[in-house]
Design an enzyme around this catalytic site. Sequence first.
Site, PDB file in Angstrom:
ATOM      1  N   SER A 141      -1.595   7.586   5.779  1.00  0.00           N
ATOM      2  CA  SER A 141      -0.793   8.103   6.872  1.00  0.00           C
ATOM      3  C   SER A 141      -0.908   7.109   8.016  1.00  0.00           C
ATOM      4  O   SER A 141      -1.996   6.905   8.556  1.00  0.00           O
ATOM      5  CB  SER A 141      -1.316   9.486   7.271  1.00  0.00           C
ATOM      6  N   LYS A 167       3.041   7.093   4.404  1.00  0.00           N
ATOM      7  CA  LYS A 167       3.635   8.059   5.328  1.00  0.00           C
ATOM      8  C   LYS A 167       3.665   7.442   6.711  1.00  0.00           C
ATOM      9  O   LYS A 167       2.647   6.964   7.207  1.00  0.00           O
ATOM     10  CB  LYS A 167       2.790   9.331   5.282  1.00  0.00           C
ATOM     11  N   LYS A 169       4.291   8.100  10.584  1.00  0.00           N
ATOM     12  CA  LYS A 169       4.469   9.096  11.639  1.00  0.00           C
ATOM     13  C   LYS A 169       5.647   8.660  12.490  1.00  0.00           C
ATOM     14  O   LYS A 169       5.739   7.483  12.860  1.00  0.00           O
ATOM     15  CB  LYS A 169       3.206   9.165  12.494  1.00  0.00           C
ATOM     16  N   ASP A 195       6.676  11.639   8.779  1.00  0.00           N
ATOM     17  CA  ASP A 195       6.106  12.903   9.266  1.00  0.00           C
ATOM     18  C   ASP A 195       6.343  12.986  10.767  1.00  0.00           C
ATOM     19  O   ASP A 195       5.881  12.132  11.520  1.00  0.00           O
ATOM     20  CB  ASP A 195       4.602  12.961   8.952  1.00  0.00           C
ATOM     21  N   GLU A 220       8.399  15.213   6.544  1.00  0.00           N
ATOM     22  CA  GLU A 220       7.429  16.290   6.760  1.00  0.00           C
ATOM     23  C   GLU A 220       7.616  16.904   8.150  1.00  0.00           C
ATOM     24  O   GLU A 220       7.705  16.192   9.148  1.00  0.00           O
ATOM     25  CB  GLU A 220       6.026  15.679   6.615  1.00  0.00           C
ATOM     26  N   ASP A 245       4.372  21.340   6.592  1.00  0.00           N
ATOM     27  CA  ASP A 245       2.923  21.258   6.847  1.00  0.00           C
ATOM     28  C   ASP A 245       2.572  22.408   7.806  1.00  0.00           C
ATOM     29  O   ASP A 245       2.231  23.519   7.350  1.00  0.00           O
ATOM     30  CB  ASP A 245       2.626  19.862   7.443  1.00  0.00           C
ATOM     31  N   LYS A 269      -3.156  21.977   3.308  1.00  0.00           N
ATOM     32  CA  LYS A 269      -4.422  21.622   3.964  1.00  0.00           C
ATOM     33  C   LYS A 269      -5.242  22.899   4.005  1.00  0.00           C
ATOM     34  O   LYS A 269      -4.821  23.877   4.637  1.00  0.00           O
ATOM     35  CB  LYS A 269      -4.166  21.153   5.395  1.00  0.00           C
ATOM     36  N   GLY A 297      -4.360  15.637   5.024  1.00  0.00           N
ATOM     37  CA  GLY A 297      -5.648  15.340   5.644  1.00  0.00           C
ATOM     38  C   GLY A 297      -5.587  15.568   7.136  1.00  0.00           C
ATOM     39  O   GLY A 297      -4.505  15.687   7.717  1.00  0.00           O
TER      40      GLY A 297
END
Length: 377
Positions: A141, A167, A169, A195, A220, A245, A269, A297
């Site tokens: 990430s 991933k 952000k 995400d 996400e 998420d 998660k 995570g």
Amino acid sequence: MFETLVVERITLREIRLPLLEAFSISSGTTDTRRICLLELTDADGTTTWAECTAAEFPNYSPETVDTAWLAIREWVAHRVLGRRFKGPDELHRVLERDFRGHPMAKAAVEMGAWGLSAQRLGVSLAERLGGTREKIATGISLGVQSDPDALAQAAQEAMARGYRKIKCKIAPGADVDFVAAAREAVGPDAPLMADANSAYTLDDAEHLAQLDEFGLLMIEQPLANDDLVRHASLQKRLRTPICLDESITGVDRAEDMLALGSGRIINIKPGRVGGLTVAMAIHDLCAARDVPVWCGGMLESGIGRAYNVALASLPNFKLPGDLSPSARYWASDIVVPEWTMDDGMVTVPRHSPGLGIEVDANRIDDLTVRQETVGTG
Ligand code: OSB
Ligand code: MG
């Protein structure tokens, strides 16, 4: 499984662990983790470590290290301590009865109970949870970067290191151009996703649809942290699958997501959903409905990672997890051996009882800034 579980004592500790590089999501930046660790002791003296995934600020979820500490000390521990449970799932039921919210605080103790249970039965945590995988594909990430070139370079480096999923952000002002640069850098076939951590509204639908061009595995949590209805509208307007998420806080929310069409993938998660009992129930629901899941995570230490890795060994964790090796986060982790990645895979420790890692207790002592024990006495 036939067992009794009596948690006699819980020691809470807060450690400070500096990240090698600051990590930004759309709603905030962390450079040093404040991590709440727990040591649970059973009536027969068996101990295990667990980790609370609450963050420093309430920018991802309403909980923080401080609220979780309070909730564990004042309410969670008192429900659990000295009481005889038939297993961690019964402990979970007792924690949910007339006790709203605080999922990460509850999860810290519930997960510890699974760790304790595995330890007492002499099996690995993965085995205790019914996990079957030997190795799990690993993703990275990448925090929101300063500019598209920085993201392109980070993505390229991650590919070179062998990660199976990248991933990125994103945030308003750091999205379409950034993802375009990352896609350009890694090539058309690399497993790339974004995400947003709830940074957009439905008014941004047209803007977000520009991401369809980049063949992302998924996007996400684009919309609000507790939303399902608007995500369903957005999903109708995007080719890219939505993965939820923040919005999936329990089995009911996962059912609602499937009923409404709010997304096609779930990031599980355990901390977010109150522990492993619910995490596994969401896994089972999705398996029955042919919906893939993966393990997210929360910048955990090597202790939290042990729980995530064990969970991700269940069969419907079909997509690579945010389970990067210790060296991605820390100059040195608090577990021995540290978590490593080989050919983009993390190995599930299946051959020793419990978490499958040793905890470096001296190091934890050095890093501890506060400590408190709650017991039956
Ligand atoms: O949304 O998945 C998220 C970290 C902090 C808060 C939210 C998220 C994340 C990550 C980190 O993506 C993933 C990791 O632990 O490597
Ligand atoms: Mg996320």
